[in-house]
Design a protein around this motif. Sequence first.
Motif, PDB file in Angstrom:
ATOM      1  N   PHE A   1       0.833  -1.198   0.000  1.00 21.09           N
ATOM      2  CA  PHE A   1       0.000   0.000   0.000  1.00 21.09           C
ATOM      3  C   PHE A   1       0.877   1.261   0.000  1.00 21.09           C
TER       4      PHE A   1
ATOM      5  N   LEU B   1      -4.199  -1.385  -7.692  1.00 16.38           N
ATOM      6  CA  LEU B   1      -3.731  -2.118  -6.512  1.00 16.38           C
ATOM      7  C   LEU B   1      -4.618  -3.340  -6.310  1.00 16.38           C
TER       8      LEU B   1
ATOM      9  N   ARG C   1      -8.536   0.107  -6.619  1.00 20.21           N
ATOM     10  CA  ARG C   1      -8.297  -1.063  -5.768  1.00 20.21           C
ATOM     11  C   ARG C   1      -9.190  -2.220  -6.196  1.00 20.21           C
TER      12      ARG C   1
ATOM     13  N   THR D   1      -7.508   2.552   1.285  1.00 18.30           N
ATOM     14  CA  THR D   1      -6.994   2.649  -0.074  1.00 18.30           C
ATOM     15  C   THR D   1      -6.278   3.979  -0.275  1.00 18.30           C
TER      16      THR D   1
ATOM     17  N   GLU E   1       0.955   4.247  -2.888  1.00 12.41           N
ATOM     18  CA  GLU E   1       0.866   5.684  -2.625  1.00 12.41           C
ATOM     19  C   GLU E   1       2.056   6.421  -3.230  1.00 12.41           C
TER      20      GLU E   1
ATOM     21  N   ALA F   1      -5.428  -6.213  -3.970  1.00 11.73           N
ATOM     22  CA  ALA F   1      -5.175  -6.419  -2.546  1.00 11.73           C
ATOM     23  C   ALA F   1      -5.838  -7.686  -2.038  1.00 11.73           C
TER      24      ALA F   1
END
Length: 404
Positions: free
Chosen positions: A220, A235, A250, A244, A224, A237
Motif C-alpha cells: 500500500f 492495486l 483497488r 486505499t 501511494e 489487494a
Amino acid sequence: MSLANKNVLLGVTGGIAAYKAPDLVRKLTALGANVRVVLTGSATEFVSPLSLQAVSGNPVHQHLLDPAAEAAMGHIELAKWADILLIAPATANVLAKLAIGIADDLLTTLYLATTASVFIAPAMNQQMWKAPATLDNVERLARYGVNFIGPASGEQACGDLGAGRMMEPVEIASIVGQTVNRHAVAELRGKHVLITAGPTREPLDPVRYISNHSSGKMGFAIAEAAVNAGAEVTLVAGPVSLQTPRGCERIDVTTADDMLDACEQFARKADIFISTAAVADYKAVSVAENKIKKSDNELTLTFTKNPDILATISCKDNRPFCVGFAAESQDVEQYARQKLINKKLDMIAANDITADGLGFNSDNNALHVLWSGGDKKLPATSKSELAHQLISLITTRLNEIEKN
C-alpha cells in the motif's frame, strides 16, 4: 533527496500533535529548507510561538492583518514567498474549512492565496478521520491537487486505536522532499503501475483457511508512492484492513487464483508490475463443503501448488517491467538472486523477516534491491519512506532500459 533553498511555510493547527512541530521544523531545515511557521489560535494552546521561532530562526506568524507587513497584508507576502505549504498537524476542522474555501484566519487565507505545492498531514481521533464528512473533504482536497501525508495508525492520545495519528516528523519531511524531487528522480507520469499487496487466503472448509502474516502495508505504501510520482495505479489487494491510497484503483481478492485472474486482466496495459503480495504457495486439492469435524487425533489434507503469479506475468509477451519481493529468513541475498534469474525478473527487493521490528505487520522495513548488473541496499526506515526510495530506483532502472 533535498529541500535546499526551498521556502517551506509550515502551518500548525490545534491538535495534540502540534507539540511535534519544533522537531518537524528541525527535520525540514536539516534537508536545507528555509522554514517559516504559521500558528492558528488554537495551536498556541499546544506549542509556543517562541519555541518555533527559536528552531526556525524566523518570526512566527499568527494574525491575518500584520501591521509590520507591506500594506498590512502579510498573508499575500507569505503566500508569494512559499514554494511549499505544509500543514501539520491538520485537524478535521481545518480540513473542512480548506475543502469549502473558508478563509477566516491567516492559515486558511494563505491556502487560497498561494500557488505553492500543498502538503497536509492530518491528525485527529480515529472516528473523526473515518467520518463520511472528513473523507469527503479529503477527497475534494485531493482533487484540488493537495498531497496527503498519512495519517498513520496506532494508539492515540485519547486511548483509541486506529488511523488518525500524525506521521512522524522525519517521515513527513522525507515525503515532502521525495515528492518535490520526483520530477527529477521518480517521474512516472503517463505510466500504469500494477501492484499486488497483502496475503491470500486458501479455504479448507466454510470456516477455515490457510494464510500468512502479511499486513499489506509495504504494498500500500508503494502504491501511494507511485501515485505521488504521477502514475496511474491499480492495486490488487488480498484480505487486509488498510485504507486505499488516494488516486488508486483497488481490486479486492481472496485466493491466489483470484489474484492471478486480476493481474492477468490489468497486466495487459501495465508498464510496471510490482508483486509485493505474500501469495500462499499451496491450496487444498478439495475444499470441504461442510465444516471439518474433529474426530481422530490426526488430520490429513492434500495440497497442490498455487500458480506463481509473478512468474506467469513475467513470462508473457510484451510484459511489463517486473519487480518481485523476496521475504526470506536465511540466505536472503542468495535466494533473492535465484528468484531474479528463475522468474526472469527485472528487479527484486529482498528483506530479512527475522530482523527485529521490521517486515510483517511492522511500519518499518529494510530492503536489498537487486537487478542484473547492480544492487542497492535501502536501510531500515518507515515503509512509506522506503516505498518512495524503491519507486525512485525502479524509475531510474526503467529509464535506463528504455534508453537502450
